[in-house]
Scaffold this motif. Structure first.
Motif, PDB file in Angstrom:
ATOM      1  N   ALA A   9      20.554  84.720  -3.828  1.00  0.00           N
ATOM      2  CA  ALA A   9      21.416  83.619  -4.260  1.00  0.00           C
ATOM      3  C   ALA A   9      22.855  84.066  -4.585  1.00  0.00           C
ATOM      4  CB  ALA A   9      20.806  82.889  -5.440  1.00  0.00           C
ATOM      5  N   PRO A  10      23.068  85.152  -5.327  1.00  0.00           N
ATOM      6  CA  PRO A  10      24.460  85.571  -5.586  1.00  0.00           C
ATOM      7  C   PRO A  10      25.229  85.910  -4.311  1.00  0.00           C
ATOM      8  CG  PRO A  10      22.981  86.666  -7.117  1.00  0.00           C
ATOM      9  CD  PRO A  10      22.125  85.973  -6.101  1.00  0.00           C
ATOM     10  N   ALA A  11      24.544  86.515  -3.353  1.00  0.00           N
ATOM     11  CA  ALA A  11      25.216  86.854  -2.092  1.00  0.00           C
ATOM     12  C   ALA A  11      25.590  85.591  -1.319  1.00  0.00           C
ATOM     13  CB  ALA A  11      24.317  87.750  -1.245  1.00  0.00           C
ATOM     14  N   VAL A  12      24.693  84.606  -1.309  1.00  0.00           N
ATOM     15  CA  VAL A  12      24.988  83.344  -0.636  1.00  0.00           C
ATOM     16  C   VAL A  12      26.166  82.658  -1.320  1.00  0.00           C
ATOM     17  CG1 VAL A  12      24.095  81.034  -0.131  1.00  0.00           C
ATOM     18  CG2 VAL A  12      22.655  83.034   0.250  1.00  0.00           C
ATOM     19  N   TRP A  13      26.191  82.680  -2.647  1.00  0.00           N
ATOM     20  CA  TRP A  13      27.290  82.073  -3.412  1.00  0.00           C
ATOM     21  C   TRP A  13      28.620  82.731  -3.049  1.00  0.00           C
ATOM     22  CZ3 TRP A  13      28.620  77.948  -5.891  1.00  0.00           C
ATOM     23  CH2 TRP A  13      29.678  77.969  -6.782  1.00  0.00           C
ATOM     24  N   ARG A  14      28.625  84.049  -2.988  1.00  0.00           N
ATOM     25  CA  ARG A  14      29.860  84.758  -2.647  1.00  0.00           C
ATOM     26  C   ARG A  14      30.311  84.458  -1.220  1.00  0.00           C
ATOM     27  NH1 ARG A  14      30.440  90.639  -5.298  1.00  0.00           N
ATOM     28  NH2 ARG A  14      30.321  89.931  -7.445  1.00  0.00           N
ATOM     29  N   VAL A  15      29.375  84.439  -0.290  1.00  0.00           N
ATOM     30  CA  VAL A  15      29.722  84.163   1.107  1.00  0.00           C
ATOM     31  C   VAL A  15      30.286  82.747   1.237  1.00  0.00           C
ATOM     32  CG1 VAL A  15      28.736  83.803   3.409  1.00  0.00           C
ATOM     33  CG2 VAL A  15      28.136  85.828   2.097  1.00  0.00           C
ATOM     34  N   CYS A  16      29.665  81.781   0.559  1.00  0.00           N
ATOM     35  CA  CYS A  16      30.177  80.403   0.608  1.00  0.00           C
ATOM     36  C   CYS A  16      31.601  80.335   0.063  1.00  0.00           C
ATOM     37  CB  CYS A  16      29.268  79.461  -0.189  1.00  0.00           C
ATOM     38  SG  CYS A  16      27.697  79.140   0.609  1.00  0.00           S
ATOM     39  N   ASN A  17      31.859  81.018  -1.042  1.00  0.00           N
ATOM     40  CA  ASN A  17      33.213  81.008  -1.604  1.00  0.00           C
ATOM     41  C   ASN A  17      34.205  81.724  -0.703  1.00  0.00           C
ATOM     42  OD1 ASN A  17      33.547  79.729  -4.387  1.00  0.00           O
ATOM     43  ND2 ASN A  17      31.569  80.746  -4.520  1.00  0.00           N
ATOM     44  N   LEU A  18      33.784  82.803  -0.074  1.00  0.00           N
ATOM     45  CA  LEU A  18      34.686  83.500   0.846  1.00  0.00           C
ATOM     46  C   LEU A  18      34.979  82.653   2.081  1.00  0.00           C
ATOM     47  CD1 LEU A  18      33.293  87.124   0.505  1.00  0.00           C
ATOM     48  CD2 LEU A  18      35.459  86.242  -0.388  1.00  0.00           C
ATOM     49  N   LEU A  19      33.976  81.918   2.567  1.00  0.00           N
ATOM     50  CA  LEU A  19      34.217  81.017   3.699  1.00  0.00           C
ATOM     51  C   LEU A  19      35.182  79.898   3.305  1.00  0.00           C
ATOM     52  CD1 LEU A  19      30.650  80.752   5.271  1.00  0.00           C
ATOM     53  CD2 LEU A  19      32.676  81.830   6.261  1.00  0.00           C
ATOM     54  N   MET A  20      35.010  79.355   2.116  1.00  0.00           N
ATOM     55  CA  MET A  20      35.937  78.312   1.656  1.00  0.00           C
ATOM     56  C   MET A  20      37.335  78.888   1.454  1.00  0.00           C
ATOM     57  SD  MET A  20      34.641  75.433   1.839  1.00  0.00           S
ATOM     58  CE  MET A  20      36.047  74.602   1.179  1.00  0.00           C
ATOM     59  N   ALA A  21      37.422  80.112   0.980  1.00  0.00           N
ATOM     60  CA  ALA A  21      38.734  80.746   0.834  1.00  0.00           C
ATOM     61  C   ALA A  21      39.401  80.894   2.199  1.00  0.00           C
ATOM     62  CB  ALA A  21      38.590  82.107   0.159  1.00  0.00           C
ATOM     63  N   ALA A  22      38.618  81.270   3.209  1.00  0.00           N
ATOM     64  CA  ALA A  22      39.171  81.374   4.563  1.00  0.00           C
ATOM     65  C   ALA A  22      39.613  80.008   5.076  1.00  0.00           C
ATOM     66  CB  ALA A  22      38.143  81.988   5.504  1.00  0.00           C
ATOM     67  N   PHE A  23      38.808  78.977   4.811  1.00  0.00           N
ATOM     68  CA  PHE A  23      39.178  77.625   5.224  1.00  0.00           C
ATOM     69  C   PHE A  23      40.485  77.184   4.553  1.00  0.00           C
ATOM     70  CE2 PHE A  23      39.138  73.126   4.020  1.00  0.00           C
ATOM     71  CZ  PHE A  23      39.218  72.549   5.273  1.00  0.00           C
ATOM     72  N   PHE A  24      40.584  77.384   3.240  1.00  0.00           N
ATOM     73  CA  PHE A  24      41.808  76.998   2.532  1.00  0.00           C
ATOM     74  C   PHE A  24      43.000  77.836   2.990  1.00  0.00           C
ATOM     75  CE2 PHE A  24      39.048  75.231  -0.998  1.00  0.00           C
ATOM     76  CZ  PHE A  24      39.361  73.917  -0.713  1.00  0.00           C
ATOM     77  N   ALA A  25      42.762  79.102   3.319  1.00  0.00           N
ATOM     78  CA  ALA A  25      43.859  79.950   3.813  1.00  0.00           C
ATOM     79  C   ALA A  25      44.372  79.432   5.152  1.00  0.00           C
ATOM     80  CB  ALA A  25      43.389  81.398   3.933  1.00  0.00           C
ATOM     81  N   LEU A  26      43.457  79.016   6.028  1.00  0.00           N
ATOM     82  CA  LEU A  26      43.891  78.429   7.300  1.00  0.00           C
ATOM     83  C   LEU A  26      44.628  77.107   7.062  1.00  0.00           C
ATOM     84  CD1 LEU A  26      40.791  79.128   9.553  1.00  0.00           C
ATOM     85  CD2 LEU A  26      43.050  80.193   9.702  1.00  0.00           C
TER      86      LEU A  26
END
Length: 137
Positions: A9-26
């Motif tokens: 679960a913590p790894a999934v949480w981090r990956v989801c946040n990193l994907l959202m960070a990439a989306f917001f960066a784009l």
């Protein structure tokens, strides 16, 4: 009672946040306003306990406040200067065919609020929350 989350679960949480960070960066390449959410979600992806930090909370709260004020300003500007119905202000839209996308947009917009209300009212679901989530509104 809901079973506890697995060790993944913590790894999934981090990956989801990193994907959202990439989306917001784009998205920040198109509109600069997305730089703040990109930075906030990147920090959460790299270090999840950062959400308890005063600086992180302050930046997040101020950003939300500015977004609300900006949205209210845009809404009042449209209401004051609209020559027709607000839905006709977007040129080139067919009002009949526009009802389906409008309905979809309304459902997508209201889904987080309805989900939050359901989870907040459901005491069984709230009992499995970590302590830092129980102190939220």
């Amino acid at each position: 009672m809901v079973a506890a989350a697995g060790p993944w679960a913590p790894a999934v949480w981090r990956v989801c946040n990193l994907l959202m960070a990439a989306f917001f960066a784009l998205a920040a390449f198109v509109q600069v306003v997305y730089m703040i959410p990109a930075g906030l979600t990147l920090l959460v992806g790299l270090n999840p306990p950062v959400t308890g930090n005063f600086v992180w909370k302050s930046i997040s709260t101020i950003h939300i406040l500015f977004c609300i004020v900006w949205a209210l300003g845009l809404g009042s500007n449209i209401l004051l200067h609209a020559k027709q119905s607000i839905l006709h202000e977007e040129e080139g839209r067919n009002p009949v065919a526009g009802r389906v996308p409008l309905t979809i947009a309304i459902v997508i917009s209201l889904f987080p609020l309805i989900s939050w209300a359901y989870i907040y009212i459901n005491k069984e679901m709230r009992s499995s929350w970590p302590t830092h989530c129980k102190t939220v509104i």
